[in-house]
Design a protein around this motif. Structure first.
Motif, PDB file in Angstrom:
ATOM      1  N   LEU A 178       0.847  -1.183   0.000  1.00 29.57           N
ATOM      2  CA  LEU A 178       0.000   0.000   0.000  1.00 29.57           C
ATOM      3  C   LEU A 178       0.887   1.238   0.000  1.00 29.57           C
ATOM      4  O   LEU A 178       1.782   1.380   0.830  1.00 29.57           O
ATOM      5  N   ASN A 179       0.666   2.123  -0.942  1.00 30.88           N
ATOM      6  CA  ASN A 179       1.460   3.349  -1.052  1.00 30.88           C
ATOM      7  C   ASN A 179       0.970   4.361  -0.014  1.00 30.88           C
ATOM      8  O   ASN A 179      -0.188   4.777  -0.040  1.00 30.88           O
ATOM      9  N   VAL A 180       1.821   4.749   0.919  1.00 25.27           N
ATOM     10  CA  VAL A 180       1.408   5.663   1.993  1.00 25.27           C
ATOM     11  C   VAL A 180       2.501   6.691   2.277  1.00 25.27           C
ATOM     12  O   VAL A 180       3.676   6.490   1.958  1.00 25.27           O
ATOM     13  N   GLU A 181       2.069   7.787   2.878  1.00 25.21           N
ATOM     14  CA  GLU A 181       2.990   8.755   3.480  1.00 25.21           C
ATOM     15  C   GLU A 181       2.708   8.738   4.980  1.00 25.21           C
ATOM     16  O   GLU A 181       1.547   8.785   5.388  1.00 25.21           O
ATOM     17  N   VAL A 182       3.756   8.676   5.787  1.00 26.93           N
ATOM     18  CA  VAL A 182       3.584   8.580   7.232  1.00 26.93           C
ATOM     19  C   VAL A 182       4.262   9.769   7.907  1.00 26.93           C
ATOM     20  O   VAL A 182       5.426  10.076   7.634  1.00 26.93           O
ATOM     21  N   TYR A 183       3.508  10.432   8.798  1.00 23.69           N
ATOM     22  CA  TYR A 183       4.025  11.579   9.551  1.00 23.69           C
ATOM     23  C   TYR A 183       3.826  11.306  11.038  1.00 23.69           C
ATOM     24  O   TYR A 183       2.779  10.840  11.444  1.00 23.69           O
ATOM     25  N   GLU A 184       4.842  11.632  11.834  1.00 19.34           N
ATOM     26  CA  GLU A 184       4.772  11.288  13.256  1.00 19.34           C
ATOM     27  C   GLU A 184       5.252  12.433  14.137  1.00 19.34           C
ATOM     28  O   GLU A 184       6.196  13.156  13.804  1.00 19.34           O
TER      29      GLU A 184
ATOM     30  N   ILE B 288       1.869  10.211  18.120  1.00 16.44           N
ATOM     31  CA  ILE B 288       0.693  10.349  17.256  1.00 16.44           C
ATOM     32  C   ILE B 288       1.181  10.298  15.824  1.00 16.44           C
ATOM     33  O   ILE B 288       2.240  10.841  15.493  1.00 16.44           O
ATOM     34  N   GLN B 289       0.435   9.612  14.988  1.00 21.76           N
ATOM     35  CA  GLN B 289       0.887   9.357  13.620  1.00 21.76           C
ATOM     36  C   GLN B 289      -0.266   9.552  12.643  1.00 21.76           C
ATOM     37  O   GLN B 289      -1.395   9.135  12.924  1.00 21.76           O
ATOM     38  N   THR B 290       0.017  10.222  11.540  1.00 20.13           N
ATOM     39  CA  THR B 290      -0.951  10.313  10.448  1.00 20.13           C
ATOM     40  C   THR B 290      -0.409   9.550   9.258  1.00 20.13           C
ATOM     41  O   THR B 290       0.722   9.789   8.816  1.00 20.13           O
ATOM     42  N   ILE B 291      -1.211   8.619   8.780  1.00 20.39           N
ATOM     43  CA  ILE B 291      -0.867   7.854   7.583  1.00 20.39           C
ATOM     44  C   ILE B 291      -1.778   8.342   6.471  1.00 20.39           C
ATOM     45  O   ILE B 291      -3.010   8.237   6.567  1.00 20.39           O
ATOM     46  N   LEU B 292      -1.174   8.889   5.434  1.00 25.37           N
ATOM     47  CA  LEU B 292      -1.933   9.429   4.300  1.00 25.37           C
ATOM     48  C   LEU B 292      -1.839   8.476   3.122  1.00 25.37           C
ATOM     49  O   LEU B 292      -0.733   8.135   2.686  1.00 25.37           O
ATOM     50  N   ILE B 293      -2.984   8.034   2.646  1.00 19.94           N
ATOM     51  CA  ILE B 293      -3.046   7.152   1.472  1.00 19.94           C
ATOM     52  C   ILE B 293      -3.493   8.024   0.299  1.00 19.94           C
ATOM     53  O   ILE B 293      -4.658   8.430   0.228  1.00 19.94           O
ATOM     54  N   PRO B 294      -2.567   8.372  -0.614  1.00 22.42           N
ATOM     55  CA  PRO B 294      -2.930   9.262  -1.716  1.00 22.42           C
ATOM     56  C   PRO B 294      -4.034   8.670  -2.590  1.00 22.42           C
ATOM     57  O   PRO B 294      -4.159   7.453  -2.726  1.00 22.42           O
TER      58      PRO B 294
ATOM     59  N   SER C 116       9.787  11.122  21.668  1.00 21.87           N
ATOM     60  CA  SER C 116      11.217  10.956  21.369  1.00 21.87           C
ATOM     61  C   SER C 116      11.768  12.053  20.466  1.00 21.87           C
ATOM     62  O   SER C 116      12.967  12.076  20.191  1.00 21.87           O
ATOM     63  N   GLY C 117      10.910  12.967  19.989  1.00 21.45           N
ATOM     64  CA  GLY C 117      11.447  14.120  19.260  1.00 21.45           C
ATOM     65  C   GLY C 117      10.901  14.391  17.882  1.00 21.45           C
ATOM     66  O   GLY C 117      11.193  15.435  17.289  1.00 21.45           O
ATOM     67  N   ASN C 118      10.116  13.499  17.305  1.00 23.14           N
ATOM     68  CA  ASN C 118       9.537  13.775  15.997  1.00 23.14           C
ATOM     69  C   ASN C 118       8.492  14.890  16.102  1.00 23.14           C
ATOM     70  O   ASN C 118       7.738  14.947  17.071  1.00 23.14           O
ATOM     71  N   LYS C 119       8.459  15.759  15.104  1.00 23.95           N
ATOM     72  CA  LYS C 119       7.504  16.870  15.069  1.00 23.95           C
ATOM     73  C   LYS C 119       6.898  16.933  13.676  1.00 23.95           C
ATOM     74  O   LYS C 119       7.388  17.621  12.800  1.00 23.95           O
TER      75      LYS C 119
END
Length: 505
Positions: free
Chosen positions: A32-38, A495-501, A42-45
C-alpha cells in the motif's frame, strides 16, 4: 516428439492459469502506497517517516471506506484578544511565522475557528459593544474595541488561508444592563431584553461583514451553566436558551438576511449534554433554528464521554456536533520544554476541589495525550469539528484579566521576541492538515491493543488515518485497505498520520 493440437491447447491453458495466478499473488501482496508523519515524545515533530516496519505483524488495522459516518466541518483554534495582542507585540517576521504555521498550506491549514463576541477571560479588560443602558435599537453599537488587535489578526489569517475557514462567534455575556444582576459576571438575561440581545447579534454580524469577515456560526452564549462566577458569564437553562433561539434570535437573523448563519446550542461540557439536546430538538419548532450543538471538554481530562456524544447524534442525526473549546487550563505553560507536554504532570480546574464522586475524572495528565485521545474519541463518536482555544499565549499563560492562566499550542515571549511551538501545535496539525472539510469519517477495524485510531476519506479521494500510541513501547502493525497492505511502526508516546494518496485507491 510429435506435438498435437490438443497438447498445445493444454500448454496454453496452463500458461494462462499460471499468469493469472501470478497476477493474483502480486495483487494480494501489493504494498500500500502511503505517506507517514509522526510526532513523538522521542522528538519527531510532524516528521515524515520513510523507513517502514520489517515485522510481519499479526496485529492488523483494516480501513473500511464503504462504512461512512459524519462529514467533517473542520479543525482549528480560536482568535482571542489575548492572542491578537501578543501577535502585535512580536516582530513582523515572528508574527508572520505564527500565522503561516496555522493557516498556510505548508502549515496546519486550520479550517474552522472561533472568536468571542465582546470580552471574555482572554481579553485585556471587560467591554461590551453596547455600553449604553436600555439602547434597545443598538444606536450606540460599536466593535471599536476589536479594531486594534482582533480584527487585524483574523484578516491576516484570511489572506494567508488558501481554502478559507469558518468562524464560530460566541458571547460570554450579554451587555450587563440586559441581565438581572447588571454585571459582566454571572446573572441571567431578562426576558424583556431577548429581542434587544437578538438585535445585538445581528449588529455584530453586520459590523464584521463590513470588515470583510463573514461569520459561519454563532452560539447564544459561552458556557450557559456559568464558570463559578469568575469571569464574564451568563446563565441559560436548556428551556430558556431554546426559547431565546426559537422565538427571538433565529427569527431575527432570518429577517435580517443572516438565516444561513449556523446557530449551535449549548456550548459547554459533555456531561450535561443530554438535557440540552432534549430541549433543543424536542420537536420541529424547537429544532428549526438550531443547526447543531457545541460542546467543550472540561468535565474530564481523560473521558471523552462517548455515550453522551452518541446520544446527541441520535437526537439530531442531521445536525452539527462541534467541539468549540478545549485547552490545557489552570496551568502556567512550560517554556521550551517539550518533555512536559508528554508527561503526566498537568492538572486542571477540578484537580484540587472537584466533588469526591467526580474527582477521579481529574487526575494528573499529559497534555498531548489529552488532545490526541479526545480528538480521536470525538471523531469516532460523530463529532464533525474540533476547535482548540487560544492560538497564542505568553509564558505566564495569558494575558488574561482574571489571571486564569492556560496553555496554548504556541507560546511567545514578546519582550525577547521569541516563539515556542509546543508539541500541542503538531498534535493539532495531525488532524487539521490532513483531514479536510468535506471529508467523511470511515470505518476502521482496529486489531491493535491499546492503540487509538480513526480514519477519513478526503474530498480529493485520499484517506487520512490518525493513530495514537499512549503506551511506553513501540507498536508494529499491518495497515490494510482491501487487499493492499503495508507494515508500519509507531513509536512509543506518539501520534501518527498515515496518508493514502488518492492515486493509489
Amino acid at each position: 516428439m510429435k506435438t498435437t493440437r490438443n497438447s498445445i491447447l493444454v500448454l496454453l491453458t496452463l500458461t494462462i492459469m499460471s499468469c493469472n495466478s501470478e497476477k493474483k499473488e502480486n495483487k494480494e501482496s501489493k504494498d500500500l502506497n502511503v505517506e507517514v508523519y509522526e510526532t513523538s515524545e522521542s522528538g519527531n515533530k510532524l516528521t515524515r517517516i520513510t523507513e517502514f516496519s520489517k515485522v510481519d505483524s499479526s496485529a492488523v488495522i483494516k480501513i473500511l471506506p464503504e462504512q461512512k459516518f459524519q462529514t467533517i466541518t473542520g479543525f482549528g483554534g480560536s482568535f482571542t484578544e489575548s492572542s491578537a495582542y501578543l501577535l502585535n507585540k512580536l516582530s513582523k517576521k515572528n508574527r508572520d511565522t505564527i500565522l503561516q504555521a496555522y493557516f498556510a498550506d505548508e502549515g496546519a491549514r486550520y479550517s474552522l475557528t472561533r472568536t468571542h463576541i465582546a470580552s471574555c477571560d482572554f481579553s485585556l479588560n471587560n467591554y461590551t459593544y453596547a455600553p449604553v443602558a436600555d439602547d434597545m435599537e443598538m444606536k450606540n453599537f460599536s466593535i471599536e474595541e476589536d479594531r486594534d488587535d482582533l480584527i487585524p489578526m483574523i484578516k491576516e489569517a484570511q489572506a494567508i488561508s488558501k481554502d478559507g475557514f469558518g468562524i464560530i462567534a460566541s458571547p460570554w455575556t450579554s451587555p450587563p444592563w440586559m441581565k438581572d444582576n447588571k454585571e459582566y459576571v454571572g446573572g441571567t438575561l431578562l426576558p424583556k431584553y431577548y429581542d434587544a440581545f437578538a438585535l445585538y447579534f445581528s449588529k455584530y454580524l453586520e459590523a464584521y461583514k463590513a470588515e470583510g469577515i463573514d461569520i459561519w456560526g454563532l452560539t447564544p452564549v459561552n458556557e450557559p451553566h456559568g464558570n463559578g462566577n469568575n469571569w464574564e458569564s451568563m446563565h441559560f437553562t436548556p428551556e430558556t436558551e431554546t426559547d431565546f433561539v426559537q422565538n427571538h434570535l433565529g427569527p431575527k437573523l432570518e429577517a435580517d438576511g443572516y438565516g444561513d448563519v449556523n446557530i449551535l446550542g449549548y456550548d459547554q461540557n459533555r456531561a450535561g449534554l443530554g438535557e440540552w439536546v432534549d430541549a433543543m430538538f424536542k420537536d420541529e419548532a424547537s429544532s428549526k433554528y438550531f443547526a447543531g450543538t457545541a460542546i467543550h471538554w472540561y468535565e474530564s481530562t481523560y473521558d471523552y464521554f462517548p455515550e453522551e456524544l452518541q446520544y446527541a447524534h441520535e437526537k439530531a442525526p442531521d445536525k452539527y456536533l462541534i467541539e468549540t473549546e478545549g485547552c490545557v487550563d489552570s496551568e502556567v505553560p512550560a517554556w521550551q520544554d517539550d518533555a512536559w507536554y508528554w508527561k503526566k504532570e498537568a492538572t486542571d480546574w477540578g484537580y484540587d476541589w472537584r466533588e469526591d464522586d467526580k474527582k477521579h475524572l481529574h487526575p494528573k495528565y499529559a497534555p498531548v495525550n489529552r488532545y490526541a485521545r479526545d480528538i480521536i474519541g470525538c471523531l469516532n463518536n460523530w463529532v464533525d469539528g474540533w476547535i482548540d482555544w487560544n492560538m497564542v499565549l505568553d509564558r505566564q499563560g495569558g494575558p488574561n484579566w482574571f489571571e486564569n492562566w492556560c496553555a496554548a499550542p504556541v507560546i511567545v515571549d514578546p519582550d525577547a521576541d521569541e516563539v515556542y511551538f509546543t508539541p500541542l501545535y503538531y498534535t493539532m496539525a495531525h488532524f487539521s492538515k490532513y483531514i479536510r472539510p468535506g471529508a467523511e469519517v470511515i470505518g476502521v477495524e482496529n486489531g491493535v491493543k491499546d492503540l487509538m485510531v480513526t480514519a477519513a476519506t478526503n474530498p480529493d479521494g485520499s484517506i487520512a488515518v490518525v493513530l495514537f500510541n499512549e503506551g511506553k513501547t513501540p507498536k508494529d502493525f499491518t495497515l490494510s485497505l482491501g487487499e493492499d497492505t503495508v507494515n508500519v511502526k509507531i513509536n512509543q508516546q506518539a501520534i501518527q498520520t498515515i496518508l493514502i494518496p488518492s492515486k493509489t485507491l
